[in-house]
Scaffold this active site. Sequence first.
Site, PDB file in Angstrom:
ATOM      1  N   LYS A  31       0.875  -1.168   0.000  1.00 34.57           N
ATOM      2  CA  LYS A  31       0.000   0.000   0.000  1.00 34.57           C
ATOM      3  C   LYS A  31       0.915   1.222   0.000  1.00 34.57           C
ATOM      4  O   LYS A  31       1.471   1.609   1.020  1.00 34.57           O
ATOM      5  CB  LYS A  31      -0.871  -0.010   1.273  1.00 34.57           C
ATOM      6  CG  LYS A  31      -2.217   0.681   1.159  1.00 34.57           C
ATOM      7  CD  LYS A  31      -2.167   2.179   0.959  1.00 34.57           C
ATOM      8  CE  LYS A  31      -1.782   2.963   2.172  1.00 34.57           C
ATOM      9  NZ  LYS A  31      -1.609   4.393   1.871  1.00 34.57           N
ATOM     10  N   GLY A  36       6.902   5.057   8.196  1.00 33.14           N
ATOM     11  CA  GLY A  36       6.071   6.254   8.234  1.00 33.14           C
ATOM     12  C   GLY A  36       6.238   6.962   9.559  1.00 33.14           C
ATOM     13  O   GLY A  36       7.263   6.812  10.235  1.00 33.14           O
ATOM     14  N   SER A  37       5.215   7.710   9.930  1.00 31.74           N
ATOM     15  CA  SER A  37       5.316   8.538  11.133  1.00 31.74           C
ATOM     16  C   SER A  37       5.179   7.693  12.395  1.00 31.74           C
ATOM     17  O   SER A  37       4.581   6.616  12.386  1.00 31.74           O
ATOM     18  CB  SER A  37       4.213   9.589  11.110  1.00 31.74           C
ATOM     19  OG  SER A  37       2.955   8.944  11.130  1.00 31.74           O
ATOM     20  N   ARG A  93       3.346   8.488  14.834  1.00 37.99           N
ATOM     21  CA  ARG A  93       1.913   8.491  15.161  1.00 37.99           C
ATOM     22  C   ARG A  93       1.204   7.283  14.533  1.00 37.99           C
ATOM     23  O   ARG A  93       0.477   6.550  15.213  1.00 37.99           O
ATOM     24  CB  ARG A  93       1.281   9.797  14.625  1.00 37.99           C
ATOM     25  CG  ARG A  93      -0.187   9.984  14.907  1.00 37.99           C
ATOM     26  CD  ARG A  93      -0.718  11.283  14.301  1.00 37.99           C
ATOM     27  NE  ARG A  93      -0.650  11.290  12.843  1.00 37.99           N
ATOM     28  CZ  ARG A  93      -1.509  10.681  12.030  1.00 37.99           C
ATOM     29  NH1 ARG A  93      -2.540  10.015  12.535  1.00 37.99           N
ATOM     30  NH2 ARG A  93      -1.372  10.728  10.717  1.00 37.99           N
ATOM     31  N   GLY A 129       2.720   4.620  13.281  1.00 40.55           N
ATOM     32  CA  GLY A 129       3.404   3.408  13.744  1.00 40.55           C
ATOM     33  C   GLY A 129       2.747   2.846  15.005  1.00 40.55           C
ATOM     34  O   GLY A 129       2.618   1.630  15.176  1.00 40.55           O
ATOM     35  N   GLU A 172       9.493   1.431  10.954  1.00 38.76           N
ATOM     36  CA  GLU A 172      10.603   2.366  10.701  1.00 38.76           C
ATOM     37  C   GLU A 172       9.986   3.753  10.738  1.00 38.76           C
ATOM     38  O   GLU A 172       9.231   4.121   9.838  1.00 38.76           O
ATOM     39  CB  GLU A 172      11.233   2.117   9.317  1.00 38.76           C
ATOM     40  CG  GLU A 172      11.868   0.761   9.131  1.00 38.76           C
ATOM     41  CD  GLU A 172      13.169   0.596   9.899  1.00 38.76           C
ATOM     42  OE1 GLU A 172      13.745   1.604  10.357  1.00 38.76           O
ATOM     43  OE2 GLU A 172      13.595  -0.559  10.051  1.00 38.76           O
ATOM     44  N   CYS A 199      13.779  10.925   6.933  1.00 36.79           N
ATOM     45  CA  CYS A 199      13.629  10.535   8.338  1.00 36.79           C
ATOM     46  C   CYS A 199      14.922  10.769   9.107  1.00 36.79           C
ATOM     47  O   CYS A 199      14.905  11.057  10.294  1.00 36.79           O
ATOM     48  CB  CYS A 199      13.228   9.068   8.417  1.00 36.79           C
ATOM     49  SG  CYS A 199      14.312   8.015   7.440  1.00 36.79           S
ATOM     50  N   GLU A 250       9.495  16.334  14.847  1.00 34.62           N
ATOM     51  CA  GLU A 250       9.990  16.114  13.492  1.00 34.62           C
ATOM     52  C   GLU A 250       9.246  17.057  12.548  1.00 34.62           C
ATOM     53  O   GLU A 250       8.020  16.997  12.444  1.00 34.62           O
ATOM     54  CB  GLU A 250       9.748  14.660  13.077  1.00 34.62           C
ATOM     55  CG  GLU A 250      10.342  14.343  11.725  1.00 34.62           C
ATOM     56  CD  GLU A 250      10.037  12.924  11.260  1.00 34.62           C
ATOM     57  OE1 GLU A 250       8.881  12.490  11.399  1.00 34.62           O
ATOM     58  OE2 GLU A 250      10.961  12.261  10.761  1.00 34.62           O
TER      59      GLU A 250
HETATM   60  P1  NAD Z   1       2.457   8.571   7.555  1.00 35.48           P
HETATM   61  O1  NAD Z   1       2.657   7.818   8.811  1.00 35.48           O
HETATM   62  O2  NAD Z   1       1.454   9.644   7.526  1.00 35.48           O
HETATM   63  O3  NAD Z   1       2.055   7.576   6.365  1.00 35.48           O
HETATM   64  C1  NAD Z   1       2.841   6.446   6.043  1.00 35.48           C
HETATM   65  C2  NAD Z   1       1.962   5.422   5.367  1.00 35.48           C
HETATM   66  O4  NAD Z   1       0.978   4.985   6.293  1.00 35.48           O
HETATM   67  C3  NAD Z   1       1.192   5.936   4.153  1.00 35.48           C
HETATM   68  O5  NAD Z   1       1.122   4.924   3.174  1.00 35.48           O
HETATM   69  C4  NAD Z   1      -0.181   6.220   4.728  1.00 35.48           C
HETATM   70  O6  NAD Z   1      -1.216   6.162   3.782  1.00 35.48           O
HETATM   71  C5  NAD Z   1      -0.315   5.113   5.740  1.00 35.48           C
HETATM   72  N1  NAD Z   1      -1.264   5.400   6.823  1.00 35.48           N
HETATM   73  C6  NAD Z   1      -1.609   6.609   7.333  1.00 35.48           C
HETATM   74  N2  NAD Z   1      -2.541   6.460   8.303  1.00 35.48           N
HETATM   75  C7  NAD Z   1      -2.773   5.127   8.419  1.00 35.48           C
HETATM   76  C8  NAD Z   1      -3.628   4.352   9.235  1.00 35.48           C
HETATM   77  N3  NAD Z   1      -4.429   4.905  10.136  1.00 35.48           N
HETATM   78  N4  NAD Z   1      -3.603   3.005   9.080  1.00 35.48           N
HETATM   79  C9  NAD Z   1      -2.795   2.416   8.183  1.00 35.48           C
HETATM   80  N5  NAD Z   1      -1.972   3.107   7.358  1.00 35.48           N
HETATM   81  C10 NAD Z   1      -1.961   4.446   7.480  1.00 35.48           C
HETATM   82  O7  NAD Z   1       3.899   9.086   7.140  1.00 35.48           O
HETATM   83  P2  NAD Z   1       4.307   9.965   5.874  1.00 35.48           P
HETATM   84  O8  NAD Z   1       3.882  11.367   6.111  1.00 35.48           O
HETATM   85  O9  NAD Z   1       3.858   9.285   4.628  1.00 35.48           O
HETATM   86  O10 NAD Z   1       5.897   9.843   5.917  1.00 35.48           O
HETATM   87  C11 NAD Z   1       6.702  10.606   6.711  1.00 35.48           C
HETATM   88  C12 NAD Z   1       7.175   9.834   7.917  1.00 35.48           C
HETATM   89  O11 NAD Z   1       7.893   8.658   7.526  1.00 35.48           O
HETATM   90  C13 NAD Z   1       8.156  10.637   8.748  1.00 35.48           C
HETATM   91  O12 NAD Z   1       7.826  10.545  10.104  1.00 35.48           O
HETATM   92  C14 NAD Z   1       9.490   9.961   8.466  1.00 35.48           C
HETATM   93  O13 NAD Z   1      10.449  10.140   9.470  1.00 35.48           O
HETATM   94  C15 NAD Z   1       9.083   8.546   8.306  1.00 35.48           C
HETATM   95  N6  NAD Z   1      10.114   7.782   7.603  1.00 35.48           N
HETATM   96  C16 NAD Z   1      10.882   6.897   8.311  1.00 35.48           C
HETATM   97  C17 NAD Z   1      11.894   6.174   7.677  1.00 35.48           C
HETATM   98  C18 NAD Z   1      12.750   5.185   8.425  1.00 35.48           C
HETATM   99  O14 NAD Z   1      13.364   4.335   7.781  1.00 35.48           O
HETATM  100  N7  NAD Z   1      12.819   5.247   9.742  1.00 35.48           N
HETATM  101  C19 NAD Z   1      12.123   6.376   6.316  1.00 35.48           C
HETATM  102  C20 NAD Z   1      11.320   7.289   5.618  1.00 35.48           C
HETATM  103  C21 NAD Z   1      10.322   7.986   6.277  1.00 35.48           C
END
Ligand code: NAD
Length: 498
Positions: free
Chosen positions: A188, A241-242, A244, A246, A264, A299, A398
Site C-alpha cells: 500500500k 512512516g510517522s 503516530r 506506527g 521504521e 527521516c 519532526e
Molecule cells: P504517515 O505515517 O502519515 O504515512 C505512512 C503510510 O501509512 C502511508 O502509506 C499512509 O497512507 C499510511 N497510513 C496513514 N494512516 C494510516 C492508518 N491509520 N492506518 C494504516 N496506514 C496508514 O507518514 P508519511 O507522512 O507518509 O511519511 C513521513 C514519515 O515517515 C516521517 O515521520 C518519516 O520520518 C518517516 N520515515 C521513516 C523512515 C525510516 O526508515 N525510519 C524512512 C522514511 C520515512
Amino acid sequence: MTTTNWAERATALKIDGRMLIDGVRRETQTGETFAKHSPIDARLLGPIARGLAADVDTAVRSARTAFEDGRWASKAPAQRKKILQKFSELILGAKEELALLETLDMGKPIQYSLAVDVPACARCIAWYAEAVDKIYDEIAPTAASALALVTREPMGVIGVIVPWNYPMIMAAWKLGPALAAGNSVVLKPSEKSPLTALRLAELALEAGLPQGVFNVVPGYGHEAGEALALHMEVDAIGFTGSTRVGRRMYEYAGKSNLKRVYNELGGKSAFVVFEDYADVARAAKTVSGGMFFNQGESCNAPSRVLVHESIADEFVATLKTEAPKYAPADPLDAKTEMGALVDDTQLKTVLGYIEAGHAQGARVVSGGRQVRGETGGYYVEPTVFDNVTNDMKIAQEEIFGPVMSVIRFRTEDEAIALANGSSYGLQASVWSDNINRAHRVARGLRAGTVHVNSYDEDDITVPFGGYKQSGNGRDKSLHAFDKYTELKTTWIRIDGAR
Ligand code: NAD
C-alpha cells in the site's frame, strides 16, 4: 537531458492509476478513485484507484493463494534469485520513466530521482536476490541422540505500508528481503506517491514473478492501510512512516491476529560538532547537504545541530552561505538541488514550525519563507534557526521539511545529554579529531546509526533503523531477513546413536 526534454516528457507520460492484483491491472470494486496532483505545479496526474477494505481483501487472498500453492515460496532460492535479478535489471531499464514518475509524484529534483532513487531501488532488489542462495540454515549442537535443525521459512503474506519521501526505495527495502525469502506481498503506497509502486509491480511481472506474489493497492491510510494492517491473513506488516501511525500498527495487530509489526519511524537526528574538529566549514557543508537533501523530507535529516559555543559563530556563518545554495527551483530542471514539498498540508506544517521557532525566541539566519507560489507548487526556502534550545518545539518535533536548528553547548557531557534528549533515536553524527572523544561520544549516543566525521554514508550492506520511538527491527543488510522469516526447529530422534 535538458529541462525542456523532461518537461515535454512529463506531458507525454501515460499514467495508469489502477490497482495491480493477481497480475492484472484493475479498477476498485466500487470504481472509486482519487485525484492525484503534482506538488511541482498542482497539475493533475490522473485518477488513482482508491482501494477500500474489499479491494485489500481481494489482494490479500490473491497473495495468500500464491503463497500456499508454493508458486514462489517453493522455488529454489537460485530460481528466485534469477527472477529478482531480472526485476532489478528491468528497473534500471525503466530508469528515466520511473525517475520522472517519482519527481512528478512527490516533487524531488529529477537529477536525484535518476541518480539516487532508481539505482538504490534496483540495487536493493539485486542485493537480496544475490544473497538468497548463499544463506545456510543451522544444525544445533545437541546430544548425539538427536539432530536439531534450525531453519528459516518464509512467513507468508507481508503487508507493506510506505511513505512518500522515498517511495521506491522504501518499498524496495521491504520487497527485497520479503520476496527473496519467498513471501507474497501486498503493498500500500502512500496516497501522496502511488505511481512508481504500480510500475514496479508491472516490471516484477515482466521479470517472471508469478501472479499474485506482488500486489499493489493504492489508497488512503485510514482506508486501504487500516484494512491491510487489520487483515487476519496478513502475517506481518513492514511499515515505514510517522511515529503516530506506527503506534496504530500495534493496535491493529492487537485487534486482529497479532501479526508481527516492524516499524521504521520518524527522527530528530543530532549532529554534534566539537571544537577540536579542525575543518569547521566541512562539517557545516556536510550538515547542509544532509539536511536540505530531498527538501528536508528525510527521516534521518540531521535537523538538530549541536555546536560547541567556541566555534558556533564561525559554523553559523558557513551555514549562511551554504543554505541558499539549496534554494528550491523547478524539479524538472536537471540542475535543481531542492524541489517541492509533497503537498499543501506539508507546506502548512513546515511554515507552522517556522512560526513556532520565531514565537519561542529562535532566530532565523537564513531562509524562512515560502517561495515559487506562482507555480501552484509548494516550495520553502532552506531555513536555518540559531539560538535554539533543546526544549523548543522545533528541536523536539519532526518537521519533515528544510528547517535546521542550531543549539550551542559547552561540554561533552552536555552534548551527549542534549543529543539523547529526544524521543527519537534514528541517527546521529559526531565530529571530532580526538579519537577517544569520537569513540566515547559515538558509544554514548542512543541511535541506530552513528556517523563519525561524516553524514549520510549509506549502503545496502548495513542495517537501517532506530532506537526508542524511531522504530523496531532493521531494514537493509542480511538482518532484514529476520523480519520476513520464521525460525523453525525440527528435532529428529536418532535411535542407537553412540
Ligand atoms: P504517515 O505515517 O502519515 O504515512 C505512512 C503510510 O501509512 C502511508 O502509506 C499512509 O497512507 C499510511 N497510513 C496513514 N494512516 C494510516 C492508518 N491509520 N492506518 C494504516 N496506514 C496508514 O507518514 P508519511 O507522512 O507518509 O511519511 C513521513 C514519515 O515517515 C516521517 O515521520 C518519516 O520520518 C518517516 N520515515 C521513516 C523512515 C525510516 O526508515 N525510519 C524512512 C522514511 C520515512
